[in-house]
Design a protein around this motif. Sequence first.
Motif, PDB file in Angstrom:
ATOM      1  N   GLU A   1       0.930  -1.553  -0.137  1.00  0.00           N
ATOM      2  CA  GLU A   1       0.213  -0.129  -0.650  1.00  0.00           C
ATOM      3  C   GLU A   1       0.687   1.656   0.227  1.00  0.00           C
ATOM      4  O   GLU A   1       2.123   1.382   1.095  1.00  0.00           O
ATOM      5  CB  GLU A   1      -1.077  -0.033   0.843  1.00  0.00           C
ATOM      6  N   ARG A   2       0.955   1.860  -1.078  1.00  0.00           N
ATOM      7  CA  ARG A   2       2.060   3.073  -1.369  1.00  0.00           C
ATOM      8  C   ARG A   2       1.605   3.493  -0.327  1.00  0.00           C
ATOM      9  O   ARG A   2       2.538   5.210  -0.036  1.00  0.00           O
ATOM     10  CB  ARG A   2       1.723   3.503  -2.821  1.00  0.00           C
ATOM     11  N   GLY A   3       0.592   4.640   0.855  1.00  0.00           N
ATOM     12  CA  GLY A   3       0.815   4.970   1.256  1.00  0.00           C
ATOM     13  C   GLY A   3       1.229   5.044   2.898  1.00  0.00           C
ATOM     14  O   GLY A   3       1.452   5.970   2.842  1.00  0.00           O
TER      15      GLY A   3
ATOM     16  N   SER B   1       3.388   4.177 -13.500  1.00  0.00           N
ATOM     17  CA  SER B   1       1.388   4.101 -13.043  1.00  0.00           C
ATOM     18  C   SER B   1       0.885   4.316 -11.629  1.00  0.00           C
ATOM     19  O   SER B   1      -0.025   4.919 -12.110  1.00  0.00           O
ATOM     20  CB  SER B   1       1.135   2.243 -13.394  1.00  0.00           C
ATOM     21  N   HIS B   2       1.341   4.581 -11.286  1.00  0.00           N
ATOM     22  CA  HIS B   2       0.837   5.141  -9.904  1.00  0.00           C
ATOM     23  C   HIS B   2       1.766   6.599  -9.546  1.00  0.00           C
ATOM     24  O   HIS B   2       2.453   6.924  -8.340  1.00  0.00           O
ATOM     25  CB  HIS B   2       0.317   5.054  -8.680  1.00  0.00           C
ATOM     26  N   THR B   3       2.072   7.276 -10.196  1.00  0.00           N
ATOM     27  CA  THR B   3       2.842   8.607 -10.017  1.00  0.00           C
ATOM     28  C   THR B   3       3.216   9.322  -9.085  1.00  0.00           C
ATOM     29  O   THR B   3       4.208   9.278  -7.557  1.00  0.00           O
ATOM     30  CB  THR B   3       3.169   9.309 -11.067  1.00  0.00           C
ATOM     31  N   ALA B   4       1.965  10.291  -8.367  1.00  0.00           N
ATOM     32  CA  ALA B   4       2.206  10.963  -7.446  1.00  0.00           C
ATOM     33  C   ALA B   4       1.866  10.154  -6.478  1.00  0.00           C
ATOM     34  O   ALA B   4       2.453  10.562  -5.315  1.00  0.00           O
ATOM     35  CB  ALA B   4       0.160  11.212  -7.841  1.00  0.00           C
ATOM     36  N   GLU B   5       1.126   8.714  -6.098  1.00  0.00           N
ATOM     37  CA  GLU B   5       2.053   8.155  -5.099  1.00  0.00           C
ATOM     38  C   GLU B   5       2.205   7.822  -4.161  1.00  0.00           C
ATOM     39  O   GLU B   5       2.779   7.632  -3.043  1.00  0.00           O
ATOM     40  CB  GLU B   5       0.529   6.929  -4.964  1.00  0.00           C
ATOM     41  N   VAL B   6       3.850   7.593  -5.569  1.00  0.00           N
ATOM     42  CA  VAL B   6       4.576   7.165  -4.710  1.00  0.00           C
ATOM     43  C   VAL B   6       5.636   8.289  -5.251  1.00  0.00           C
ATOM     44  O   VAL B   6       6.986   8.765  -4.469  1.00  0.00           O
ATOM     45  CB  VAL B   6       5.851   5.812  -5.388  1.00  0.00           C
TER      46      VAL B   6
END
Length: 195
Positions: free
Chosen positions: A131-133, A160-165
Amino acid sequence: MTSTVFLQRIADLYDEFKQHDARQSDRLRRYRNIEAESAKLLGMLVRTQHSQHILEIGTSTGYSTLWLAEAAKSVSAKVQTLEINAFRSAQAKKYAEEFDLEAYIDFWVGDAADYLTESVEQFDLILLDAERGSYVSYWHDLKRLLKPTGGTLIIDNVISHTAEVKPLLELIKQDENFMSTILPVGAGLCMVVVK
């Protein structure tokens, strides 16, 4: 060497997992396994680095775990895999038994933060795919657990999940003891090594 039998069986399993995910509207019900090319690269890294101590954060149903374990078998290594969902971990263990790779994997069920805080072992290779959070809160312990010579951290989903990482990637960039690069493989991998 990766056997043809393993490659066929793992390809079939990957297709099965992808079909399952396509039927799920709720993100948390999806298995969300790592992309096939990313998993293959992980297996290659284990072999080229002769990684002896491998840590996977986020087992899910064990697709990447199988790739890591198959490579670990070839270099007489061990994979420690962490999963918060006991049902998913049990599924992964079942697949490991079917692939005859369970001897190369230690399954741990619980919050990865607890494991990371308590662990004193250092790892040659760490895969972060959870879970990236929670990633930013893991960083202090990840630095401590990564072997100072030759240790490699791989973070999945960085394209794929740039903002989250991004918060974790910024922390890594600011840390003068580490260098990193983005690999455009699968959903995007960030490779981090000690300088």
